[in-house]
Design a protein around this motif. Structure first.
Motif, mmCIF file in Angstrom:
data_model
loop_
_atom_site.group_PDB
_atom_site.id
_atom_site.type_symbol
_atom_site.label_atom_id
_atom_site.label_comp_id
_atom_site.label_asym_id
_atom_site.label_seq_id
_atom_site.Cartn_x
_atom_site.Cartn_y
_atom_site.Cartn_z
ATOM 1 N N MET A 104 -30.306 15.124 -41.436
ATOM 2 C CA MET A 104 -30.913 13.914 -40.868
ATOM 3 C C MET A 104 -30.654 13.821 -39.366
ATOM 4 S SD MET A 104 -32.570 12.561 -43.311
ATOM 5 C CE MET A 104 -32.968 10.842 -43.258
ATOM 6 N N GLY A 105 -29.584 14.458 -38.894
ATOM 7 C CA GLY A 105 -29.315 14.487 -37.453
ATOM 8 C C GLY A 105 -30.421 15.250 -36.731
ATOM 9 N N VAL A 146 -33.454 15.730 -37.857
ATOM 10 C CA VAL A 146 -34.676 14.933 -37.992
ATOM 11 C C VAL A 146 -34.744 13.886 -36.878
ATOM 12 C CG1 VAL A 146 -35.932 13.291 -39.445
ATOM 13 C CG2 VAL A 146 -34.784 15.254 -40.492
ATOM 14 N N ALA A 147 -33.642 13.145 -36.718
ATOM 15 C CA ALA A 147 -33.613 12.085 -35.705
ATOM 16 C C ALA A 147 -33.816 12.658 -34.313
ATOM 17 C CB ALA A 147 -32.286 11.331 -35.779
ATOM 18 N N GLU A 148 -33.355 13.867 -34.125
ATOM 19 C CA GLU A 148 -33.407 14.503 -32.813
ATOM 20 C C GLU A 148 -34.822 14.973 -32.443
ATOM 21 O OE1 GLU A 148 -31.037 15.819 -29.523
ATOM 22 O OE2 GLU A 148 -30.277 14.853 -31.304
ATOM 23 N N VAL A 149 -35.599 15.474 -33.413
ATOM 24 C CA VAL A 149 -36.856 16.140 -33.047
ATOM 25 C C VAL A 149 -38.139 15.524 -33.607
ATOM 26 C CG1 VAL A 149 -35.690 18.361 -32.778
ATOM 27 C CG2 VAL A 149 -36.811 17.829 -34.944
ATOM 28 N N ALA A 150 -38.049 14.734 -34.679
ATOM 29 C CA ALA A 150 -39.280 14.385 -35.397
ATOM 30 C C ALA A 150 -40.028 13.210 -34.791
ATOM 31 C CB ALA A 150 -38.950 14.069 -36.855
ATOM 32 N N ASP A 151 -41.369 13.257 -34.903
ATOM 33 C CA ASP A 151 -42.192 12.080 -34.653
ATOM 34 C C ASP A 151 -42.415 11.354 -35.974
ATOM 35 O OD1 ASP A 151 -42.830 12.557 -31.821
ATOM 36 O OD2 ASP A 151 -43.806 14.346 -32.597
ATOM 37 N N VAL A 199 -40.485 8.282 -37.475
ATOM 38 C CA VAL A 199 -39.047 8.508 -37.506
ATOM 39 C C VAL A 199 -38.305 7.178 -37.376
ATOM 40 C CG1 VAL A 199 -38.818 8.951 -35.008
ATOM 41 C CG2 VAL A 199 -37.228 10.046 -36.604
ATOM 42 N N TYR A 200 -38.880 6.220 -36.644
ATOM 43 C CA TYR A 200 -38.214 4.920 -36.484
ATOM 44 C C TYR A 200 -38.280 4.109 -37.782
ATOM 45 C CZ TYR A 200 -38.240 6.290 -31.629
ATOM 46 O OH TYR A 200 -38.047 6.986 -30.468
ATOM 47 N N PHE A 259 -35.695 5.682 -40.284
ATOM 48 C CA PHE A 259 -34.279 5.470 -39.982
ATOM 49 C C PHE A 259 -33.901 3.995 -39.897
ATOM 50 C CE2 PHE A 259 -34.334 9.923 -39.080
ATOM 51 C CZ PHE A 259 -33.021 10.339 -39.257
ATOM 52 N N PRO A 287 -26.280 16.686 -33.145
ATOM 53 C CA PRO A 287 -27.432 15.793 -33.289
ATOM 54 C C PRO A 287 -27.005 14.504 -33.975
ATOM 55 C CG PRO A 287 -27.655 17.690 -34.769
ATOM 56 C CD PRO A 287 -26.353 17.843 -34.051
ATOM 57 N N ILE A 288 -27.430 13.379 -33.459
ATOM 58 C CA ILE A 288 -27.034 12.088 -34.015
ATOM 59 C C ILE A 288 -28.163 11.542 -34.875
ATOM 60 C CG2 ILE A 288 -26.372 9.715 -33.445
ATOM 61 C CD1 ILE A 288 -25.033 10.833 -30.947
ATOM 62 N N ALA A 289 -27.801 11.069 -36.066
ATOM 63 C CA ALA A 289 -28.819 10.605 -37.019
ATOM 64 C C ALA A 289 -29.330 9.226 -36.624
ATOM 65 C CB ALA A 289 -28.241 10.600 -38.432
ATOM 66 N N ASP A 290 -29.835 9.122 -35.430
ATOM 67 C CA ASP A 290 -30.409 7.877 -34.927
ATOM 68 C C ASP A 290 -31.432 8.254 -33.854
ATOM 69 O OD1 ASP A 290 -31.113 5.551 -33.691
ATOM 70 O OD2 ASP A 290 -29.073 4.935 -33.180
ATOM 71 N N PRO A 291 -32.733 8.051 -34.157
ATOM 72 C CA PRO A 291 -33.758 8.518 -33.205
ATOM 73 C C PRO A 291 -33.672 7.842 -31.839
ATOM 74 C CG PRO A 291 -34.748 7.296 -35.040
ATOM 75 C CD PRO A 291 -33.303 7.485 -35.377
ATOM 76 N N ARG A 292 -33.024 6.671 -31.757
ATOM 77 C CA ARG A 292 -32.917 6.019 -30.454
ATOM 78 C C ARG A 292 -31.768 6.574 -29.621
ATOM 79 N NH1 ARG A 292 -36.961 2.295 -30.467
ATOM 80 N NH2 ARG A 292 -37.360 1.433 -32.529
ATOM 81 N N ARG A 348 -31.473 9.784 -29.193
ATOM 82 C CA ARG A 348 -31.956 11.106 -28.809
ATOM 83 C C ARG A 348 -31.567 11.422 -27.366
ATOM 84 N NH1 ARG A 348 -38.045 12.396 -30.766
ATOM 85 N NH2 ARG A 348 -37.193 11.855 -32.783
ATOM 86 N N ARG A 349 -31.042 12.602 -27.162
ATOM 87 C CA ARG A 349 -30.534 12.922 -25.826
ATOM 88 C C ARG A 349 -31.333 14.053 -25.190
ATOM 89 N NH1 ARG A 349 -24.254 13.384 -27.398
ATOM 90 N NH2 ARG A 349 -25.123 14.095 -29.364
ATOM 91 N N ARG A 358 -31.075 17.154 -23.110
ATOM 92 C CA ARG A 358 -29.987 18.050 -22.735
ATOM 93 C C ARG A 358 -30.531 19.128 -21.822
ATOM 94 N NH1 ARG A 358 -29.547 17.794 -28.338
ATOM 95 N NH2 ARG A 358 -27.797 16.567 -29.062
#
Lengths: 318, 300
Positions: free
Chosen positions: A228-229, A231-236, A252-253, A256, B255-260, B262-263, B265
């Motif tokens: 899930m990390g 996913v949060a990092e790359v997905a729309d 993704v919003y 989550f 990677p953090i499980a929170d889309p907000r 997002r970093r 790098r």
């Protein structure tokens, strides 16, 4: 919204009596990243291999029903022309699939070492893909391979072309796989757990690279992952799978921040989030959602279904 | 409350010779301790020496130099017979529960075996103990008659935990013990490990590459890079106030499980360097400096 580049409609795949993918539908758009997330045996890899039409090769899998509509841009002859550029991949013969696979739709697998041929140099393998699909001669194809190595930022690209897979680290091998997958300018890139085998600092490099390349190429990316990390990092957009079915899909919003289904909530509750312990000094248990949500997987199903399908597909490569 | 730590590691080194006179400096001058009822996590990437360190502490490998003290007794020089009474105080759980159970014996007999080897229990008392252990780790006692292939990965790891607990150890080394599990199963197994620590006063040496899991489970953290500890301290200090550049790099990469969250790098390229040194060369020794009480950082 614009017509999707790839539209999976009611896809159902079975291995003998076991239904590995059950009525799965989702759309993928140009320049977008769709994450298909789920645990072992959920059917996410079989879904990916079905899009590539690799799932039936060397296995007992069968696509029972459904459509995989791909906007081939009118490049695939009469069938495509009469349906406004859309072709149903499920109905294509192997010869047509060979024009699509690795060319228009390409794939990266989890373990780059088993996806590369140990007895050919990596440069040779990337050049081979270009020669096959783009009809370039050996010299032009080697130049293209060099260009791709530079694009995926392999240091000393020229020297690296002549190396064998075992001479490279896992991260460099995965860069080679990405170079190969992108060498023919595909419109869809499917990445099945592309960073799972990599260390975290290398994972960050590869995810950053994939994102940057996507921005340049406008390709659609389907990333299959359990993380899930990532996913949060790359997905729309996100498709959550469990036990062969799509349980929930959304942006993704939405997934989550406002998950609707119990399974999604249970999955998110189990994810350790870096920084969640700030301000405390003692360890803390996970506050798991009620165990009535069945997240366990039947082992025999896992072995015959997703794992069997996965390894069958891996052998085929890109 | 006893004051001596359960495990004390002093200046431990392990060098593996490789072809051509070169050497792998897998563990370089490592000193640390594990307190009672404490979880010390050792984090780092592939090849940093974290598993070798665990194996040295368990005496599954012999150190090149340095000492390991368990419960006040130095164990690093002991022969196998003298080592035996100490072995039951420390147990290990491995990453792959498929490879660490014998497919041809029932899981009950796997859990009973340490007690047979150390002759702690026999007969019906042994059977009762096996049943109690199964229950404790969340399995049905009658599942003891089944074979490993009849269990899922998470259940197998519970069986490995039951086996590790059989001799009532003081130290449990968990070498990537939850890394191969699905996330929901992983969380359940971590909760179980925390409950057991509370209940039995266990100490854990938790070897992991997964910083988010480590943040959850540990009291203190050691960060390893190329065989050396580059930073060591309370978990909150390492995660909220990291000092060493490698610790920062490692935390940044998660990677953090929170889309907000997002970093962006910088696009780095680089492999993790190798701990292999040519004949006659060896790594430079780094000194740890106490940045704040209990928080040590390697000089850069």
């Amino acid at each position: 919204m614009a017509t999707p580049l790839l539209s999976v409609r009611d896809l159902t795949v079975s291995f003998d009596d076991f239904v590995a993918v059950d009525g799965v539908s989702f759309d993928v758009h140009r320049g977008q990243t769709l994450a298909v997330v789920g645990e072992s045996g959920s059917g996410k890899s079989v879904t990916a291999l079905s899009i590539m039409r690799l799932v039936e090769l060397g296995t007992r899998a069968k696509i029972e029903r459904g459509e995989i509509l791909f906007d081939a841009g009118g490049q695939l002859g009469a069938d495509a022309a009469q349906s406004g550029g859309l072709v149903d991949l499920v109905k294509q013969d192997e010869a047509t699939m060979r024009q699509i696979r690795g060319n228009r739709i390409s794939m990266i697998f989890q373990e780059p070492l088993t996806s590369l041929n140990p007895v050919y140099t990596v440069g040779n393998q990337v050049a081979e893909a270009v020669m096959l699909h783009q009809g370039l001669d050996k010299k032009a194809a080697t130049n293209r391979a060099l260009e791709m190595f530079e694009l995926v930022r392999i240091p000393e690209a020229k020297r690296r072309l002549g190396q064998y897979p075992h001479e490279m680290s896992g991260g460099m091998r995965q860069r080679v796989m990405i170079a190969m997958a992108l060498s023919c300018d595909p419109t869809v890139l499917i990445a099945d757990e592309p960073t799972t085998a990599l260390d975290v600092t290398i994972q960050a490099q590869i995810l950053g690279l994939m994102r940057e390349l996507q921005e340049e190429s406008e390709a659609a990316v389907i990333i299959i992952t359990h993380d899930m990390g990532v996913v949060a990092e790359v997905a729309d957009d996100v498709v959550v799978m469990n036990r062969s079915k799509v349980v929930e899909q959304g942006s993704v919003y939405e997934i989550f921040e406002n998950p609707r289904e119990d399974y999604t909530k249970a999955l998110l509750a189990a994810v350790p989030r870096l920084g969640s312990m700030a301000g405390t000094s003692e360890p803390a248990r996970f506050d798991l959602v009620d165990s009535t949500v069945d997240v366990t997987v039947d082992v025999t199903v896992g072995a015959n279904g997703s794992d069997g399908g996965g390894s069958g597909g891996n052998g085929e490569g890109v | 409350m006893e004051t001596t730590p359960l495990v004390e590691v002093d200046d431990l080194c392990k060098v593996f010779p490789v072809a051509g006179g070169a050497k792998i400096h897998a563990v370089e001058h490592v000193s640390l301790h594990v307190g009672r009822s404490e979880t010390l996590a050792v984090v780092g990437e592939s090849g940093c020496g974290k598993s070798t360190l665990a194996h040295l502490i368990m005496r599954l490998l012999d150190p090149t130099s340095g000492t390991v003290t368990l419960d006040g007794a130095e164990i690093s020089g002991l022969g196998s017979r003298a080592m035996r009474p100490h072995r039951r105080k420390m147990q290990i759980i491995f990453q792959d529960p498929f490879a660490s159970l014998d497919p041809r014996r029932s899981v009950g007999s796997a859990v009973a075996e340490p007690m047979k080897v150390h002759k702690t229990l026999s007969g019906s008392a042994l059977d009762d103990r096996v049943a109690a252990l199964f229950e404790r780790v969340g399995l049905e006692p009658d599942q003891a008659e089944q074979y490993p292939h009849q269990f899922s990965g998470g259940q197998r790891q519970r069986i490995c935990i039951a086996r590790a607990l059989a001799l009532e150890p003081e130290l449990v080394v968990a070498d990537e013990a939850v890394s191969a599990l699905d996330v929901s199963i992983q969380a359940q197994v971590i909760n179980l490990m925390m409950d057991l620590q509370q209940e039995m006063g266990l100490s854990y040496l938790f070897i992991s590459h997964d910083l988010a899991v480590v943040e959850r489970i540990s009291h203190r953290v050691a960060v390893m890079y190329l065989g050396q500890i580059v930073e060591l301290g309370p978990r909150a200090a390492i995660f909220e106030n990291p000092q060493h550049s490698y610790t920062k790099r490692l935390l940044d990469a998660v990677p953090i499980a929170d889309p907000r969250a997002r970093r962006e790098r910088p696009l780095l390229v680089g492999d993790i360097p190798s701990p292999r040194w040519a004949a006659g060369e060896s790594p430079e020794r780094v000194e740890l400096v106490e940045h704040e009480p209990g928080h040590f950082v390697a000089a850069e």
